[in-house]
Design a protein around this motif. Structure first.
Motif, PDB file in Angstrom:
ATOM      1  N   HIS A  62       0.829  -1.208   0.000  1.00 25.07           N
ATOM      2  CA  HIS A  62       0.000   0.000   0.000  1.00 25.07           C
ATOM      3  C   HIS A  62       0.869   1.266   0.000  1.00 25.07           C
ATOM      4  O   HIS A  62       0.517   2.279  -0.623  1.00 25.07           O
ATOM      5  N   LYS A  66       0.772   4.508  -2.620  1.00 26.34           N
ATOM      6  CA  LYS A  66       0.472   5.865  -2.153  1.00 26.34           C
ATOM      7  C   LYS A  66       1.586   6.856  -2.485  1.00 26.34           C
ATOM      8  O   LYS A  66       1.308   7.985  -2.925  1.00 26.34           O
ATOM      9  N   ILE A 224      -1.127   1.275   8.092  1.00 24.82           N
ATOM     10  CA  ILE A 224      -1.693   0.355   7.107  1.00 24.82           C
ATOM     11  C   ILE A 224      -1.468  -1.100   7.503  1.00 24.82           C
ATOM     12  O   ILE A 224      -2.322  -1.959   7.252  1.00 24.82           O
ATOM     13  N   GLN A 276      -6.468   2.170  -8.207  1.00 25.93           N
ATOM     14  CA  GLN A 276      -5.709   2.527  -7.001  1.00 25.93           C
ATOM     15  C   GLN A 276      -4.549   3.466  -7.308  1.00 25.93           C
ATOM     16  O   GLN A 276      -4.446   4.545  -6.706  1.00 25.93           O
ATOM     17  N   GLY A 352     -12.558   3.074  -1.156  1.00 28.62           N
ATOM     18  CA  GLY A 352     -11.432   2.688  -0.301  1.00 28.62           C
ATOM     19  C   GLY A 352     -10.118   3.271  -0.770  1.00 28.62           C
ATOM     20  O   GLY A 352      -9.279   3.688   0.039  1.00 28.62           O
ATOM     21  N   ASN A 356      -7.611   5.548   1.498  1.00 34.21           N
ATOM     22  CA  ASN A 356      -6.278   5.010   1.782  1.00 34.21           C
ATOM     23  C   ASN A 356      -5.160   5.872   1.228  1.00 34.21           C
ATOM     24  O   ASN A 356      -4.045   5.872   1.773  1.00 34.21           O
ATOM     25  N   ASN A 357      -5.429   6.581   0.131  1.00 38.48           N
ATOM     26  CA  ASN A 357      -4.369   7.349  -0.515  1.00 38.48           C
ATOM     27  C   ASN A 357      -4.476   8.849  -0.260  1.00 38.48           C
ATOM     28  O   ASN A 357      -3.780   9.635  -0.908  1.00 38.48           O
ATOM     29  N   TYR A 361      -5.785   8.846   5.643  1.00 45.30           N
ATOM     30  CA  TYR A 361      -5.604   7.396   5.659  1.00 45.30           C
ATOM     31  C   TYR A 361      -5.626   6.801   7.062  1.00 45.30           C
ATOM     32  O   TYR A 361      -5.958   5.626   7.248  1.00 45.30           O
ATOM     33  N   THR A 364      -8.438   4.594   8.520  1.00 46.65           N
ATOM     34  CA  THR A 364      -8.622   3.176   8.184  1.00 46.65           C
ATOM     35  C   THR A 364      -8.295   2.267   9.368  1.00 46.65           C
ATOM     36  O   THR A 364      -8.843   1.166   9.471  1.00 46.65           O
ATOM     37  N   SER A 368     -10.875  -0.465  10.694  1.00 49.72           N
ATOM     38  CA  SER A 368     -10.524  -1.886  10.566  1.00 49.72           C
ATOM     39  C   SER A 368     -10.539  -2.598  11.913  1.00 49.72           C
ATOM     40  O   SER A 368     -10.991  -3.738  12.013  1.00 49.72           O
TER      41      SER A 368
END
Length: 498
Positions: A62, A66, A224, A276, A352, A356-357, A361, A364, A368
């Motif tokens: 990830h 990013k 992450i 993504q 998502g 996330n990016n 972020y 998350t 989670s």
């Protein structure tokens, strides 16, 4: 959306080819060539390795997506890739050391209900390691906007390897135990193929220098890795928990139903492979208009394609289960709940990827963690205490992920002032619901047609009903002009073939 449509189309073809091979493996070969206990054992080992994999990967796959596009010179890119490539070893080596040191205790704990697990516990770590570095090199390819080869390795390679190994078991070239060892080796071969391809696309000049924002890179990876580990728990905790209460055979039966229900997520996986890095790039460029455009277009197109397969699968589920051994029947409700969840995931588009990016972020992680804790306790409630069986496991997953994804829609709306919905979204939902209700309650009355003692009448019934659904579905999509991209592709196809 040009590059998205082009690579998504190729990826979708290979994903569905992978699903076709996986379907043969799951519905035919596994259920006939491998004992249910060994099938359940393979399911448990792979599910547990999936839970461990994000921890070993350290979130680097990830992190690459990013940050790579935020560097503009080769020197900075080389510093970044050199810094992150070996970071997973900081986790993998200690886990391997302590896993070996306490192997007896760990294997005994995992094999209380099913002693066969003890002999193969080490496979969990090996597969997790191979999958972690595969994802790292796959991300390496993604940021260079080359996703097709990695997609083939991820979606098709393993299933072809499984098919070959299952036939090897059937012809007694290898034993059932050797099947597991050879499968483990196949994961390492896949990792190496992905590594060579990634280096071919972009070979950095390795250096000990770190990028200027290395602390930010580490901070992102830390968040992450925790979020990814929690996410893996959400997806695979049910298969991990089954052997704690029932036999491994039950895990095999549940896996078949989940596989069928997950069939509709292929378009989402195909499109998100390229969305993504594109989303990351547009966010790094602060091009929020393009982000909003990608958000809406990905949502409506994924809803259309996922909805089509949702109707096909659930309208044909009774006939589909007639093709399986009798002990696999009874999973229709699991299929419905899992497929409904996958349909909703597609409806969210690149939601998502936006979170996330972006600079948000870190949200998350609490998402989670809350989801992981919730799905664990709901599994305990539905599966252990209320004794709802595997239906309870699927229901827990549906409730948790549906709730979390809904809250993410509101989060993106609040932070970015954008939603995935268009004026066609709810029309499309209505089309899917009507067709599902219309075709779910009848099948073609063709029975008792066998070829070599294998019933083919369910296949005939499925083909006939699917053909009718496909014609009506496509007609409505084009007539209502739900998606300009799909309508454009259809008109181009017609003009080129008339």
């Amino acid at each position: 959306m040009g590059i998205v449509i082009k690579q998504s189309f190729k990826n979708t073809l290979f994903i569905y080819l992978g699903f076709a091979v996986g379907g043969i493996n799951t519905l035919v070969l596994y259920t006939r060539f491998l004992e249910d206990e060994y099938y359940g054992l393979v399911t448990f080992l792979l599910a547990t390795s999936n839970i461990l994999m994000p921890l070993i990967a350290l979130g680097i796959h990830h992190t690459i997506v990013k940050f790579f596009s935020s560097y503009f010179t080769k020197i900075d890119k080389d510093k970044f890739l050199s810094s992150v490539l070996f970071l997973p070893l900081l986790i993998a080596i200690p886990i391997g050391f302590f896993g070996d040191l306490f192997y007896e205790q760990i294997s005994n704990h995992l094999s209380v209900k099913n002693p066969i697990i003890k002999e193969y516990t080490f496979v969990i770590y090996l597969v997790a390691f191979a999958c972690a570095y595969f994802e790292v090199f796959y991300a390496w390819a993604k940021v260079n906007f080359q996703t097709v080869f990695g997609n083939i390795l991820k979606e098709l390679y393993n299933r072809v390897a499984v098919m070959i190994l299952l036939f090897a078991v059937y012809f007694q070239w290898i034993t059932k135990s050797e099947f597991i060892y050879y499968l483990t080796g196949a994961y390492f071969i896949r990792m190496l193929l992905m590594m060579f391809y990634a280096f071919r696309l972009y070979l950095p000049k390795f250096t000990f220098q770190r990028p200027d924002n290395f602390k930010e890179v580490l901070s992102f990876s830390f968040y992450i890795i925790l979020a990814g580990s929690a996410g893996a728990i959400i997806l695979d905790i049910d298969k991990f928990m089954i052997p704690g209460k029932e036999s491994l055979e039950t895990a095999a039966y549940y896996t078949v139903a989940v596989f069928i229900g997950s069939f509709i997520e292929a378009p989402s996986r195909a499109m998100l492979n390229i969305l993504q890095p594109l989303t990351s790039k547009t966010l790094n460029e602060k091009n929020h208009l393009e982000v909003a455009s990608l958000y809406k277009k990905s949502s409506i197109n994924l809803l259309i394609i996922s909805g089509f397969f949702f109707v096909l699968i659930n309208a044909n589920i009774n006939e589909l289960f007639r093709l399986l051994p009798v002990q696999y029947a009874g999973g229709a409700l699991v299929v419905f709940m899992i497929s409904l969840l996958k349909l909703y995931n597609g409806f969210l588009g690149n939601n998502g990827a936006i979170i996330n990016n972006s600079k948000y972020y870190k949200i998350t992680l609490p998402y989670s963690l809350i989801m992981a804790i919730s799905v664990y306790f709901l599994n305990k409630l539905f599966y252990y205490e209320l004794d709802m069986g595997t239906d309870g496991l699927a229901l827990a997953t549906l409730i948790v992920i549906f709730s979390a994804n809904t809250s993410k829609i509101f989060f993106v709306k609040r932070k970015f002032s954008m939603t995935p919905f268009t004026d066609k979204s709810f029309i499309m939902v209505l089309v899917i619901a009507v067709l599902y209700l219309l075709f779910n309650f009848w099948d073609f009355p063709i029975h008792n047609i066998n070829v070599f003692n294998f019933p083919i009448d369910p296949i005939i019934n499925i083909i006939l009903k699917s053909a009718i659904i496909a014609v009506i579905y496509l007609f409505l999509i084009i007539k209502l002009n739900i998606s300009t991209e799909i309508s454009g592709l259809f008109k181009r196809f017609i003009s080129n073939n008339l």
